[in-house]
Motif scaffolding. Sequence first.
Motif, PDB file in Angstrom:
ATOM      1  N   GLY A  23      88.205 -22.328  27.752  1.00  0.00           N
ATOM      2  CA  GLY A  23      86.894 -22.964  27.785  1.00  0.00           C
ATOM      3  C   GLY A  23      86.844 -24.128  26.823  1.00  0.00           C
ATOM      4  O   GLY A  23      87.222 -25.246  27.154  1.00  0.00           O
ATOM      5  N   ASP A  24      86.394 -23.884  25.606  1.00  0.00           N
ATOM      6  CA  ASP A  24      86.377 -24.924  24.588  1.00  0.00           C
ATOM      7  C   ASP A  24      87.799 -25.195  24.094  1.00  0.00           C
ATOM      8  O   ASP A  24      88.709 -24.397  24.341  1.00  0.00           O
ATOM      9  CB  ASP A  24      85.481 -24.496  23.424  1.00  0.00           C
ATOM     10  CG  ASP A  24      84.016 -24.836  23.674  1.00  0.00           C
ATOM     11  OD1 ASP A  24      83.707 -25.360  24.758  1.00  0.00           O
ATOM     12  OD2 ASP A  24      83.191 -24.564  22.787  1.00  0.00           O
ATOM     13  N   PRO A  25      88.005 -26.297  23.382  1.00  0.00           N
ATOM     14  CA  PRO A  25      89.351 -26.605  22.896  1.00  0.00           C
ATOM     15  C   PRO A  25      89.922 -25.486  22.035  1.00  0.00           C
ATOM     16  O   PRO A  25      89.193 -24.745  21.376  1.00  0.00           O
ATOM     17  CB  PRO A  25      89.136 -27.877  22.067  1.00  0.00           C
ATOM     18  CG  PRO A  25      87.908 -28.499  22.647  1.00  0.00           C
ATOM     19  CD  PRO A  25      87.039 -27.365  23.051  1.00  0.00           C
ATOM     20  N   VAL A  26      91.241 -25.394  22.037  1.00  0.00           N
ATOM     21  CA  VAL A  26      91.948 -24.398  21.233  1.00  0.00           C
ATOM     22  C   VAL A  26      92.391 -25.054  19.930  1.00  0.00           C
ATOM     23  O   VAL A  26      92.958 -26.144  19.933  1.00  0.00           O
ATOM     24  CB  VAL A  26      93.164 -23.855  22.004  1.00  0.00           C
ATOM     25  CG1 VAL A  26      93.952 -22.879  21.142  1.00  0.00           C
ATOM     26  CG2 VAL A  26      92.703 -23.183  23.297  1.00  0.00           C
ATOM     27  N   GLY A  27      92.132 -24.373  18.811  1.00  0.00           N
ATOM     28  CA  GLY A  27      92.462 -24.957  17.524  1.00  0.00           C
ATOM     29  C   GLY A  27      91.426 -25.970  17.088  1.00  0.00           C
ATOM     30  O   GLY A  27      90.426 -26.200  17.766  1.00  0.00           O
ATOM     31  N   VAL A  28      91.680 -26.598  15.945  1.00  0.00           N
ATOM     32  CA  VAL A  28      90.715 -27.562  15.408  1.00  0.00           C
ATOM     33  C   VAL A  28      91.315 -28.939  15.170  1.00  0.00           C
ATOM     34  O   VAL A  28      90.603 -29.862  14.756  1.00  0.00           O
ATOM     35  CB  VAL A  28      90.102 -27.037  14.086  1.00  0.00           C
ATOM     36  CG1 VAL A  28      89.319 -25.760  14.313  1.00  0.00           C
ATOM     37  CG2 VAL A  28      91.174 -26.834  13.011  1.00  0.00           C
ATOM     38  N   ASP A  29      92.610 -29.113  15.418  1.00  0.00           N
ATOM     39  CA  ASP A  29      93.258 -30.376  15.065  1.00  0.00           C
ATOM     40  C   ASP A  29      92.753 -31.560  15.882  1.00  0.00           C
ATOM     41  O   ASP A  29      92.615 -32.669  15.352  1.00  0.00           O
ATOM     42  CB  ASP A  29      94.771 -30.247  15.206  1.00  0.00           C
ATOM     43  CG  ASP A  29      95.403 -29.582  13.991  1.00  0.00           C
ATOM     44  OD1 ASP A  29      94.798 -28.619  13.488  1.00  0.00           O
ATOM     45  OD2 ASP A  29      96.480 -30.020  13.556  1.00  0.00           O
ATOM     46  N   ILE A  30      92.482 -31.350  17.169  1.00  0.00           N
ATOM     47  CA  ILE A  30      91.952 -32.456  17.971  1.00  0.00           C
ATOM     48  C   ILE A  30      90.532 -32.797  17.495  1.00  0.00           C
ATOM     49  O   ILE A  30      90.116 -33.963  17.506  1.00  0.00           O
ATOM     50  CB  ILE A  30      91.955 -32.117  19.469  1.00  0.00           C
ATOM     51  CG1 ILE A  30      93.380 -31.847  19.933  1.00  0.00           C
ATOM     52  CG2 ILE A  30      91.366 -33.261  20.284  1.00  0.00           C
ATOM     53  CD1 ILE A  30      94.316 -33.028  19.795  1.00  0.00           C
ATOM     54  N   ALA A 118      99.406 -25.240  21.138  1.00  0.00           N
ATOM     55  CA  ALA A 118      98.226 -24.376  21.086  1.00  0.00           C
ATOM     56  C   ALA A 118      97.267 -24.795  19.979  1.00  0.00           C
ATOM     57  O   ALA A 118      96.046 -24.776  20.185  1.00  0.00           O
ATOM     58  CB  ALA A 118      98.657 -22.916  20.890  1.00  0.00           C
ATOM     59  N   TRP A 119      97.773 -25.155  18.819  1.00  0.00           N
ATOM     60  CA  TRP A 119      96.843 -25.485  17.734  1.00  0.00           C
ATOM     61  C   TRP A 119      96.336 -26.921  17.822  1.00  0.00           C
ATOM     62  O   TRP A 119      95.406 -27.301  17.128  1.00  0.00           O
ATOM     63  CB  TRP A 119      97.436 -25.182  16.370  1.00  0.00           C
ATOM     64  CG  TRP A 119      98.336 -26.216  15.764  1.00  0.00           C
ATOM     65  CD1 TRP A 119      98.030 -27.527  15.512  1.00  0.00           C
ATOM     66  CD2 TRP A 119      99.669 -26.034  15.299  1.00  0.00           C
ATOM     67  NE1 TRP A 119      99.101 -28.172  14.930  1.00  0.00           N
ATOM     68  CE2 TRP A 119     100.115 -27.272  14.787  1.00  0.00           C
ATOM     69  CE3 TRP A 119     100.532 -24.941  15.246  1.00  0.00           C
ATOM     70  CZ2 TRP A 119     101.391 -27.448  14.247  1.00  0.00           C
ATOM     71  CZ3 TRP A 119     101.792 -25.127  14.706  1.00  0.00           C
ATOM     72  CH2 TRP A 119     102.207 -26.359  14.226  1.00  0.00           C
ATOM     73  N   GLY A 120      96.969 -27.756  18.665  1.00  0.00           N
ATOM     74  CA  GLY A 120      96.519 -29.137  18.804  1.00  0.00           C
ATOM     75  C   GLY A 120      97.334 -30.128  18.015  1.00  0.00           C
ATOM     76  O   GLY A 120      96.832 -31.202  17.671  1.00  0.00           O
ATOM     77  N   GLY A 121      98.606 -29.804  17.741  1.00  0.00           N
ATOM     78  CA  GLY A 121      99.467 -30.683  16.955  1.00  0.00           C
ATOM     79  C   GLY A 121     100.005 -31.849  17.761  1.00  0.00           C
ATOM     80  O   GLY A 121     101.222 -32.055  17.835  1.00  0.00           O
ATOM     81  N   VAL A 122      99.113 -32.623  18.362  1.00  0.00           N
ATOM     82  CA  VAL A 122      99.522 -33.734  19.229  1.00  0.00           C
ATOM     83  C   VAL A 122     100.328 -34.786  18.468  1.00  0.00           C
ATOM     84  O   VAL A 122     101.361 -35.251  18.966  1.00  0.00           O
ATOM     85  CB  VAL A 122      98.295 -34.346  19.920  1.00  0.00           C
ATOM     86  CG1 VAL A 122      98.651 -35.643  20.650  1.00  0.00           C
ATOM     87  CG2 VAL A 122      97.699 -33.344  20.907  1.00  0.00           C
ATOM     88  N   PRO A 123      99.927 -35.218  17.258  1.00  0.00           N
ATOM     89  CA  PRO A 123     100.747 -36.208  16.545  1.00  0.00           C
ATOM     90  C   PRO A 123     102.170 -35.723  16.313  1.00  0.00           C
ATOM     91  O   PRO A 123     103.140 -36.467  16.499  1.00  0.00           O
ATOM     92  CB  PRO A 123      99.994 -36.405  15.229  1.00  0.00           C
ATOM     93  CG  PRO A 123      98.591 -35.999  15.519  1.00  0.00           C
ATOM     94  CD  PRO A 123      98.700 -34.883  16.504  1.00  0.00           C
ATOM     95  N   GLN A 124     102.293 -34.486  15.903  1.00  0.00           N
ATOM     96  CA  GLN A 124     103.616 -33.927  15.645  1.00  0.00           C
ATOM     97  C   GLN A 124     104.452 -33.881  16.912  1.00  0.00           C
ATOM     98  O   GLN A 124     105.635 -34.258  16.909  1.00  0.00           O
ATOM     99  CB  GLN A 124     103.445 -32.528  15.068  1.00  0.00           C
ATOM    100  CG  GLN A 124     104.746 -31.806  14.766  1.00  0.00           C
ATOM    101  CD  GLN A 124     104.468 -30.466  14.128  1.00  0.00           C
ATOM    102  OE1 GLN A 124     103.844 -30.387  13.078  1.00  0.00           O
ATOM    103  NE2 GLN A 124     104.904 -29.405  14.770  1.00  0.00           N
ATOM    104  N   LEU A 125     103.874 -33.433  18.016  1.00  0.00           N
ATOM    105  CA  LEU A 125     104.616 -33.325  19.272  1.00  0.00           C
ATOM    106  C   LEU A 125     105.064 -34.691  19.778  1.00  0.00           C
ATOM    107  O   LEU A 125     106.209 -34.859  20.204  1.00  0.00           O
ATOM    108  CB  LEU A 125     103.753 -32.623  20.322  1.00  0.00           C
ATOM    109  CG  LEU A 125     103.474 -31.137  20.069  1.00  0.00           C
ATOM    110  CD1 LEU A 125     102.349 -30.647  20.974  1.00  0.00           C
ATOM    111  CD2 LEU A 125     104.741 -30.308  20.285  1.00  0.00           C
TER     112      LEU A 125
END
Length: 508
Positions: A23-30, A118-125
């Motif tokens: 539903g809502d985003p997963v994690g808080v990083d985004i 899952a946690w939202g580590g988009v910069p790292q990925l």
Amino acid sequence: MAAVAFVAVLFVVWRTGVLAAHGDPVGVDIGNVLRIARSWQGGVDVDDVVYPPIVPLLAWSAQAVVGTAWAAHLLQGLASVAPALGVWAVSRWFRGPAVAAAAGLAVGVATGTSAAAAWGGVPQLLGLGLLPGVVLAADRWVRAPDRRRALVWGGWLLLVMMISTLVAGAAVVASVVTIVVTVLVGVDRSVGSRLAALLRSVGWALAPPALAIPWYVDVARVQSLPDGRSTELRGTAALTVVLGPPAWLWWGVAAAAIIATATALRRDQAGSTVAIGLLAAALVGLLIGEVRAAYVVPTALATALALTWPVGSADRSTTERQRDARASLARAAIAWAVVVWMVVLAPSRFGDQVVSYGRYTPDGTLRAARWLADRAVVGDRVVTAPVDGVPTGWWIEAEGVDAWVAARAEWLFFPGERRTAAVAEELLSAASWPDGGALERLEACGVDWVVLPAAWGGVDEDALDRAVAAGRVRIAFDDGVTTVLAVGGSAANAESDVTVPAWVCPIS
């Protein structure tokens, strides 16, 4: 190429679907990168936070097109394939399609990759997707130094620097090691002539990353890592967290990568210097006490093994070539068995990780954030409670509402945001919240709204009922997941005879 693209699309669809099911985003990083993008527009104050600009810009653009939830789901799903594609592309440069596919697939389903997704580590990925290419560009530049190759390496490094500070550090370490090793053993010229040719083009290599130096100086000046932070792990503990069980298997893979790289380097095998640079970055990541830096390990191991995969020699006897072929087939069978095992486990592991990080943003959090965004006006003071110490309130700021976000200090890497979080924590710290003392502090600080995720668990229902009955607060929004309180007495602070301790509102 078509098969790789098809598999990548499958991965994106799979991971995006699992994330969207929450539903809502997963994690808080985004939420963090979105609030930073909002701060550039002037609506949100992020204190002294300094952050690479590319991902906040991507997140803000996606939010404008598809909304907050889908912006998060899509960015996390798309970024999750970046490390695999980076490993595949560089491995394919040196090796056959089967070896490159195995290496890329192994990273694509690795525990570390799915956890970051899952946690939202988009910069790292995204940074990890570029890392092998940056090191390859460094190797190519040193082997044939010229202006174009120097600019290519510098340009790719600048791109990584504008995406992720962590991966930028790994890229610098890996590139420097690769450059040094290549100069010493990797080119058929004297050390003196190698250095002379390299120095003639070094200015062109350093020009692009030099553009980011003022920004990185600011990061180094402001950022400070708190003691006891949640990511403070090193060595075997960091490796276990990143790669997951069983540990003995990954130690075996690491040993194989090191032995294969040393053997290939001795033979000056193509790709060996790239492999040793990546392994050096992985080792540094395991030693520095920041577990997120250790997420370089899967990319480094997979790329190193692919680039140093033993290759036969055409001038060997028929019997020796047949023996090499049988050994290569056995190695390939073992490697693919490990990859298939990882693929089979991947769905359940990713599902578990989504559940684990999803509890920090219970489904419905964004409803409260949008509700408040429609009603709060500029200048309103908003306090948000955490979930298990995690700054869930970042999602309130992601919708453009400036807030004092409560969180444990180990989640925050900048002193200013830690000070703000400490004030919010103090305002929410009463044993029977919101008792009279808590209400008086809220009113004295001029707080207008308090956002309370149900998972926070800090509300004393009897005290809340008394505060509502007395008209001190009003339950303005409650969907069973998040409650938003309007503080009714803040305007009466001038008549209050309550003595407010100095620590209550140091950022007023």
